[in-house]
Scaffold this motif. Structure first.
Motif, short mmCIF file in Angstrom:
data_model
loop_
_atom_site.label_atom_id
_atom_site.label_comp_id
_atom_site.label_asym_id
_atom_site.label_seq_id
_atom_site.Cartn_x
_atom_site.Cartn_y
_atom_site.Cartn_z
N CYS A 140 0.95 -0.99 -0.18
CA CYS A 140 0.05 0.00 0.05
C CYS A 140 0.92 1.16 -0.03
N ARG A 175 -3.94 -0.81 -2.63
CA ARG A 175 -3.20 -1.86 -2.65
C ARG A 175 -2.90 -2.39 -4.20
N PHE A 287 -5.91 -3.79 6.17
CA PHE A 287 -6.51 -2.97 5.21
C PHE A 287 -7.62 -4.04 4.75
N GLU A 288 -8.80 -3.51 4.59
CA GLU A 288 -10.03 -4.26 3.67
C GLU A 288 -9.77 -4.06 2.47
N VAL A 289 -9.55 -4.97 1.63
CA VAL A 289 -9.19 -4.77 0.03
C VAL A 289 -10.47 -5.59 -0.58
N GLN A 294 -5.99 -7.64 4.08
CA GLN A 294 -4.51 -7.78 3.84
C GLN A 294 -3.79 -7.70 5.24
N THR A 325 -8.24 0.59 -0.88
CA THR A 325 -8.35 0.00 0.37
C THR A 325 -9.14 0.72 1.48
#
Length: 392
Positions: A140, A175, A287-289, A294, A325
């Motif tokens: 990121c 990301r 991080f939500e991706v 992640q 992200t």
């Protein structure tokens, strides 16, 4: 004793594997034949469809392990696959780069909040220095490319590239899966340990994890166990040295060692002090991706997870594109239960590792061909469906 339904054995196409399997409600811990039938049904069609020369599969359930070996490590010599055969694990190597960084942090010589310029003065005040080590370790930093550019052949050129790099986004905003990103992350972790990555991995990391047949540089004594990979032209090949290869995709290991590593991830408490904290730290999500969260090395999914979500998280768009992200408000332990996974490839090898700590189950699949990632995910998911029932 469980009975394998005839319907299971008749399902041979990977496209229908996941629908063929009916979740089991119990299993016999000592029934290797039953587990083999489940693994055979998932793996053999994939090997046939994609002409995979050999595959080593390992399964762990409740701290017990089973090994299932298929095909050959070398078509030229007809060397049979075993649980001690060495495979290039490709990007599963990134989980070791993550552990080296969190181990360095546990030792007090590095912080994930640090910036690259602290360890590499030539990068101070450059655009890459705006990113933290955490941003590098989670891809990121702002849009670093998937591969090290072809024109770069040494570390001096790599540092010059970073000095002149222009981001596409602010750190933490997107990301973009990247070998230069994780490569710089692992390189700095080794610098913090006053070493290079290969040396510290082989002298500190692998021994403390109890990995007896895992290498960056395969020694002469282990060369006989090192499989040959096969590319699209069926040429026997192995990975060639490159900048950041060891940090991003350069580890070679066996299914015996990798399932041992999975078991330590399932129960980190069996590890001593700093290494236990290091492994636990790689289970934190940042991080939500899209479909997944992640972390460092591992990618996470709330469990149970649908096959569609697992495929989305391992999709081509996740591999090749920049994805927005949503930073988690605070680093968090995974929402329990959680499935962790990581794929890996080199030109001649393909791997997939997944585990669910709360179910105490894990699967390792190592092959000497880089066959499609969706096929790996579907096969592993089919095995998981049988061995740890999923609530749909």
């Amino acid at each position: 004793m469980l009975t394998i339904l005839p319907k299971l054995i008749s399902c041979t196409a990977i496209a229908v594997i996941s629908s063929c399997f009916v979740p089991l409600t119990s299993w016999a811990a000592d029934d290797a034949a039953q587990i083999r039938a489940i693994v055979d049904t998932a793996v053999r069609p994939v090997m046939a469809e994609y002409d995979v020369p050999g595959m080593a599969v390992a399964v762990t359930i409740n701290n017990q392990s089973w090994f299932f070996n298929y095909g050959v490590a070398s078509r030229e010599n007809a060397t049979a696959i075993s649980e001690n055969t060495l495979f290039e694990i490709g990007s599963v190597s990134k989980t070791f780069a993550a552990i080296l960084a969190t181990y360095a942090q546990a030792q007090g010589v590095l912080s994930l909040d640090d910036h690259p310029g602290k360890y590499l003065p030539q990068l101070k005040n450059s655009a890459i220095d705006q990113a933290s080590l955490l941003h590098l370790g989670t891809y990121c930093a702002g849009g670093l490319p998937l591969q090290v550019p072809d024109e770069i052949s040494n570390m001096q050129q790599m540092m010059a590239y970073f000095q002149n790099w222009k981001p596409d986004a602010a750190p933490g905003a997107v990301r973009r899966y990247s070998n230069p990103s994780i490569g710089l992350f692992g390189h700095i972790a080794a610098l913090a340990m006053k070493s290079d990555f290969a040396s510290v991995a082989e002298s500190v990391l692998f021994p403390q994890l109890g990995l007896q047949h895992t290498y960056v540089r395969v020694p002469d004594s282990a060369q006989a166990n090192y499989a040959w990979g096969y590319n699209k032209a069926n040429k026997a090949i192995r990975v060639t040295p490159d900048v950041f290869d060891v940090e991003a995709y350069g580890v070679k290991s066996s299914s015996a060692d990798m399932i041992h590593f999975v078991r330590e991830n399932i129960e980190p408490a069996q590890l001593a002090g700093p290494m236990r904290r290091a492994v636990e730290a790689t289970h934190v999500g940042y991080f939500e991706v899209g479909a997944m969260v992640q972390g460092l090395g591992w990618e996470q999914y709330p469990y149970p997870v649908t096959l569609e979500r697992l495929l989305e998280g391992n999709s081509q768009s996740m591999l090749m594109e920049a994805n927005p992200t949503r930073p988690l408000r605070a680093p968090r332990e995974p929402v329990k239960p959680t499935l962790f996974n990581k794929t890996g490839s080199t030109a001649g090898f393909g791997s997939y590792v997944l585990f669910v700590p709360e179910k105490k189950i894990g699967i390792v699949m190592l092959a000497n061909r880089s066959y499609p990632i969706p096929a790996r995910v579907k096969a592993a998911y089919a095995i998981l469906q049988q061995l740890a029932p999923i609530v749909r």
